[in-house]
Enzyme design. Structure first.
Site, PDB file in Angstrom:
ATOM      1  N   PRO A   1       0.820  -1.205   0.000  1.00  0.00           N
ATOM      2  CA  PRO A   1       0.000   0.000   0.000  1.00  0.00           C
ATOM      3  C   PRO A   1       0.861   1.264   0.000  1.00  0.00           C
ATOM      4  O   PRO A   1       1.901   1.313   0.656  1.00  0.00           O
ATOM      5  CB  PRO A   1      -0.775  -0.110   1.319  1.00  0.00           C
ATOM      6  CG  PRO A   1       0.091  -0.938   2.206  1.00  0.00           C
ATOM      7  CD  PRO A   1       0.868  -1.867   1.315  1.00  0.00           C
TER       8      PRO A   1
ATOM      9  N   ARG B   1      -2.124  16.338  -9.309  1.00  0.00           N
ATOM     10  CA  ARG B   1      -3.220  15.374  -9.442  1.00  0.00           C
ATOM     11  C   ARG B   1      -4.513  15.981 -10.032  1.00  0.00           C
ATOM     12  O   ARG B   1      -5.120  15.379 -10.895  1.00  0.00           O
ATOM     13  CB  ARG B   1      -3.517  14.685  -8.099  1.00  0.00           C
ATOM     14  CG  ARG B   1      -2.305  13.962  -7.503  1.00  0.00           C
ATOM     15  CD  ARG B   1      -2.646  13.052  -6.344  1.00  0.00           C
ATOM     16  NE  ARG B   1      -3.427  11.927  -6.799  1.00  0.00           N
ATOM     17  CZ  ARG B   1      -4.723  11.829  -6.693  1.00  0.00           C
ATOM     18  NH1 ARG B   1      -5.413  12.775  -6.085  1.00  0.00           N
ATOM     19  NH2 ARG B   1      -5.351  10.789  -7.171  1.00  0.00           N
TER      20      ARG B   1
ATOM     21  N   TYR C   1      -5.285  14.088 -13.391  1.00  0.00           N
ATOM     22  CA  TYR C   1      -6.323  13.035 -13.350  1.00  0.00           C
ATOM     23  C   TYR C   1      -7.715  13.609 -13.110  1.00  0.00           C
ATOM     24  O   TYR C   1      -8.651  12.847 -12.857  1.00  0.00           O
ATOM     25  CB  TYR C   1      -6.047  12.051 -12.204  1.00  0.00           C
ATOM     26  CG  TYR C   1      -4.643  11.517 -12.110  1.00  0.00           C
ATOM     27  CD1 TYR C   1      -4.151  10.627 -13.058  1.00  0.00           C
ATOM     28  CD2 TYR C   1      -3.813  11.890 -11.061  1.00  0.00           C
ATOM     29  CE1 TYR C   1      -2.865  10.128 -12.956  1.00  0.00           C
ATOM     30  CE2 TYR C   1      -2.530  11.396 -10.952  1.00  0.00           C
ATOM     31  CZ  TYR C   1      -2.060  10.517 -11.908  1.00  0.00           C
ATOM     32  OH  TYR C   1      -0.792  10.032 -11.803  1.00  0.00           O
TER      33      TYR C   1
ATOM     34  N   CYS D   1       1.195  29.412 -15.880  1.00  0.00           N
ATOM     35  CA  CYS D   1       0.574  29.965 -17.086  1.00  0.00           C
ATOM     36  C   CYS D   1      -0.078  28.894 -17.941  1.00  0.00           C
ATOM     37  O   CYS D   1       0.358  28.613 -19.058  1.00  0.00           O
ATOM     38  CB  CYS D   1       1.624  30.724 -17.871  1.00  0.00           C
ATOM     39  SG  CYS D   1       2.311  32.025 -16.864  1.00  0.00           S
ATOM     40  N   GLU D   2      -1.084  28.251 -17.407  1.00  0.00           N
ATOM     41  CA  GLU D   2      -1.865  27.247 -18.135  1.00  0.00           C
ATOM     42  C   GLU D   2      -3.244  27.230 -17.513  1.00  0.00           C
ATOM     43  O   GLU D   2      -3.362  27.264 -16.285  1.00  0.00           O
ATOM     44  CB  GLU D   2      -1.318  25.829 -17.909  1.00  0.00           C
ATOM     45  CG  GLU D   2      -0.068  25.527 -18.642  1.00  0.00           C
ATOM     46  CD  GLU D   2       0.151  24.025 -18.801  1.00  0.00           C
ATOM     47  OE1 GLU D   2      -0.839  23.272 -18.889  1.00  0.00           O
ATOM     48  OE2 GLU D   2       1.308  23.640 -18.850  1.00  0.00           O
TER      49      GLU D   2
ATOM     50  N   TYR E   1       1.393  10.955  -3.661  1.00  0.00           N
ATOM     51  CA  TYR E   1       1.517  11.411  -5.045  1.00  0.00           C
ATOM     52  C   TYR E   1       1.401  12.936  -5.135  1.00  0.00           C
ATOM     53  O   TYR E   1       0.871  13.468  -6.103  1.00  0.00           O
ATOM     54  CB  TYR E   1       0.487  10.703  -5.949  1.00  0.00           C
ATOM     55  CG  TYR E   1       0.571   9.193  -5.817  1.00  0.00           C
ATOM     56  CD1 TYR E   1       1.684   8.507  -6.304  1.00  0.00           C
ATOM     57  CD2 TYR E   1      -0.413   8.453  -5.151  1.00  0.00           C
ATOM     58  CE1 TYR E   1       1.798   7.138  -6.144  1.00  0.00           C
ATOM     59  CE2 TYR E   1      -0.306   7.076  -4.995  1.00  0.00           C
ATOM     60  CZ  TYR E   1       0.807   6.426  -5.490  1.00  0.00           C
ATOM     61  OH  TYR E   1       0.923   5.068  -5.328  1.00  0.00           O
TER      62      TYR E   1
HETATM   63  N1  LLP Z   1       2.547  -1.491  -6.095  1.00  0.00           N
HETATM   64  C1  LLP Z   1       2.724  -1.214  -7.395  1.00  0.00           C
HETATM   65  C2  LLP Z   1       3.392  -2.193  -8.239  1.00  0.00           C
HETATM   66  C3  LLP Z   1       2.258   0.011  -7.916  1.00  0.00           C
HETATM   67  O1  LLP Z   1       2.428   0.278  -9.213  1.00  0.00           O
HETATM   68  C4  LLP Z   1       1.601   0.940  -7.075  1.00  0.00           C
HETATM   69  C5  LLP Z   1       1.117   2.224  -7.577  1.00  0.00           C
HETATM   70  C6  LLP Z   1       1.458   0.608  -5.711  1.00  0.00           C
HETATM   71  C7  LLP Z   1       1.934  -0.621  -5.264  1.00  0.00           C
HETATM   72  C8  LLP Z   1       0.813   1.516  -4.707  1.00  0.00           C
HETATM   73  O2  LLP Z   1      -0.523   1.769  -5.009  1.00  0.00           O
HETATM   74  P1  LLP Z   1      -1.405   2.593  -3.958  1.00  0.00           P
HETATM   75  O3  LLP Z   1      -1.575   1.746  -2.731  1.00  0.00           O
HETATM   76  O4  LLP Z   1      -0.686   3.859  -3.661  1.00  0.00           O
HETATM   77  O5  LLP Z   1      -2.671   2.823  -4.675  1.00  0.00           O
HETATM   78  N2  LLP Z   1       0.036   8.974  -9.412  1.00  0.00           N
HETATM   79  C9  LLP Z   1      -1.247   8.321  -9.272  1.00  0.00           C
HETATM   80  C10 LLP Z   1      -1.140   6.942  -8.666  1.00  0.00           C
HETATM   81  C11 LLP Z   1      -0.195   6.005  -9.403  1.00  0.00           C
HETATM   82  C12 LLP Z   1      -0.082   4.652  -8.760  1.00  0.00           C
HETATM   83  C13 LLP Z   1       1.011   3.880  -9.380  1.00  0.00           C
HETATM   84  N3  LLP Z   1       1.283   2.610  -8.806  1.00  0.00           N
HETATM   85  C14 LLP Z   1      -2.185   9.225  -8.469  1.00  0.00           C
HETATM   86  O6  LLP Z   1      -1.777  10.314  -8.075  1.00  0.00           O
HETATM   87  O7  LLP Z   1      -3.348   8.870  -8.243  1.00  0.00           O
END
Ligand code: LLP
Length: 421
Positions: free
Chosen positions: A276, A314, A318, A346-347, A375
């Site tokens: 996580p 973000r 997204y 500036c966007e 993130y």
């Molecule tokens: N393990 C792997 C192999 C991953 O690719 C990721 C996230 C995680 C664990 C952790 O996932 P989490 O528990 O944080 O959901 N930048 C994006 C999120 C990208 C996630 C990429 N991989 C955002 O700001 O929502």
């Protein structure tokens, strides 16, 4: 639950007034709560007990070394996806035996780095990677412990940019080809196959996609064992979502997720790992910013703040929602006003929120973006030559800058003008 609460109308991070940090550090900045980080990590370890397990924090979500040390000292493992993240985990004092290495594009240099420094396992994502890792490990006279990441072809029902478990995503090997690929791995001299890895996406707000994926992993475990492989460890990835909009979302809790894991794979006698990121770090952090101007437009009123898309990408990347709250609590009777909350970049994309109802705000007022621990800082850039913003860690009544704001000199001195120019 987090530890950012109002006391007598003043927003606090644990026992520290956020405005006091702003006065010392300047805005904008990120602030993290040690108590919230600790609590979220602990929820996962409790949810998985008594299964043998390791909670590997996904460093990509928040990679400051002070945060990694805090979690590492609690016993957390780390999930890294680059040589840089591996170095951060080591710098935080986390032993290699608690570091797992994920990612689709590990280079041979990164493999050597981890094999030299110690690694719990590589989560291998393709056949060419299997061969490269075997060669690197053999040349070093060692064997690399591995799981293979399988792509279960499950719809995670999350934002398309962060779903990873469908056939058309670049991640893992198709689960339908697992027997073949494990057979090849077993023959390669530099590898020791120990388990299976799966990660289907991020910010999942339902358990059902996890359930589908983990059932497939359970079936695969039995099949691979019957084919002669040792499957003693399951890495079930990360991805559990958080409530970004407190008013109307309630994703499943770590406790329910743990129960699901026990139900789907608990009988297999495997050691369980999870990765996580967001659920541990997301609601452990705020982005604090100051209003520069209130600009009355023809259609909307703009709150122009000193944080921008380069500090927290973000919303523009997204379309993500972050709750925004005033650092001085609004009086109960105050009627909200709708603002477009924007940064100075500036966007037009540098927009945090449109028509967001907020208590009326004025120049120099402080606001906080919630759920910004994951993130946020890690995805920041210096777009518009805006220096990366500081990170602050709070624990009880203490706070410390855990990454200082660089000076303009630091920033400009990284560029060099060639002699021939
Ligand atoms: N393990 C792997 C192999 C991953 O690719 C990721 C996230 C995680 C664990 C952790 O996932 P989490 O528990 O944080 O959901 N930048 C994006 C999120 C990208 C996630 C990429 N991989 C955002 O700001 O929502």
């Amino acid at each position: 639950m987090d530890h950012f609460l109002y006391r007598d109308g003043i927003l606090h991070a644990e026992d520290v007034a956020v405005a006091d940090i702003a006065a010392q550090v300047g805005t904008p900045f990120y602030v993290y709560s040690a108590a919230t980080l600790t609590r979220h990590y602990t929820l996962f370890t409790e949810a998985l007990s008594p299964l043998p397990h390791l909670v590997c924090f996904a460093i990509k979500s928040l990679s400051n070394i002070a945060v990694l040390k805090l979690l590492g000292d609690l016993g957390a493992g780390m999930d890294v996806v680059s040589g840089g993240e591996y170095r951060r985990a080591v710098a935080a004092g986390v032993p290699g035996s608690r570091i797992v290495f994920s990612g689709v594009g590990k280079t041979r240099e990164e493999m050597r780095l981890a094999l030299e420094g110690g690694i719990r396992q590589f989560n291998v994502e393709s056949e060419p990677e299997l061969r490269a890792l075997s060669e690197v490990a053999s040349a070093m006279g060692t064997t690399a412990p591995i799981t293979i990441r399988v792509n279960p072809d499950v719809d995670a029902r999350t934002h398309e940019k962060i779903a990873t478990g469908k056939k058309d995503n670049k991640f893992g090997i198709p689960i339908s080809r697992a027997s073949e690929v494990y057979a090849e791995a077993a023959k390669l001299p530099g590898l020791q196959v120990i388990g299976i890895d799966v990660h289907i996406g991020s910010q999942l707000t339902e358990l059902e996609p996890f359930e589908q994926a983990y059932k497939k992993v359970a079936d695969l475990t039995l099949r691979l064992r019957s084919e002669g492989h040792t499957i003693s460890r399951l890495d079930l990835g990360g991805g559990l979502g958080i409530p970004y909009e407190r008013s109307n979302s309630a994703p499943p809790l770590p406790h329910d997720y743990g129960a699901l894991i026990k139900r789907t794979v608990g009988h297999l006698g495997c050691e369980i790992e999870i990765e996580p990121g967001r659920l541990i770090s997301g609601n452990s952090g705020l982005l604090v910013s100051k209003v520069i101007y209130v600009k009355n437009g023809e259609i909307s009123d703009f709150l122009i703040v000193d944080a921008a898309m380069n500090d927290l990408v973000r919303p523009s990347m997204y379309g993500a929602h972050h709750d925004i709250i005033p650092v001085t609590e609004a009086k109960a009777a105050t009627l909200p006003h709708a603002y477009d909350v924007v940064g100075p970049v500036c966007e037009t994309g540098d927009t945090f929120a449109k028509a967001r109802p907020l208590a009326p705000l004025a120049e120099d007022d402080l606001i906080a973006f919630r759920s910004a621990g994951a993130y946020g800082a890690v995805m920041a850039s210096e777009y518009n030559t805006r220096p990366l913003i500081p990170e602050v860690l709070v624990k009880d009544d203490q706070f410390a800058v855990i990454r200082a704001r660089p000076s303009y000199e630091d920033m400009l001195n990284r560029d060099t003008i060639p002699l021939w120019l």
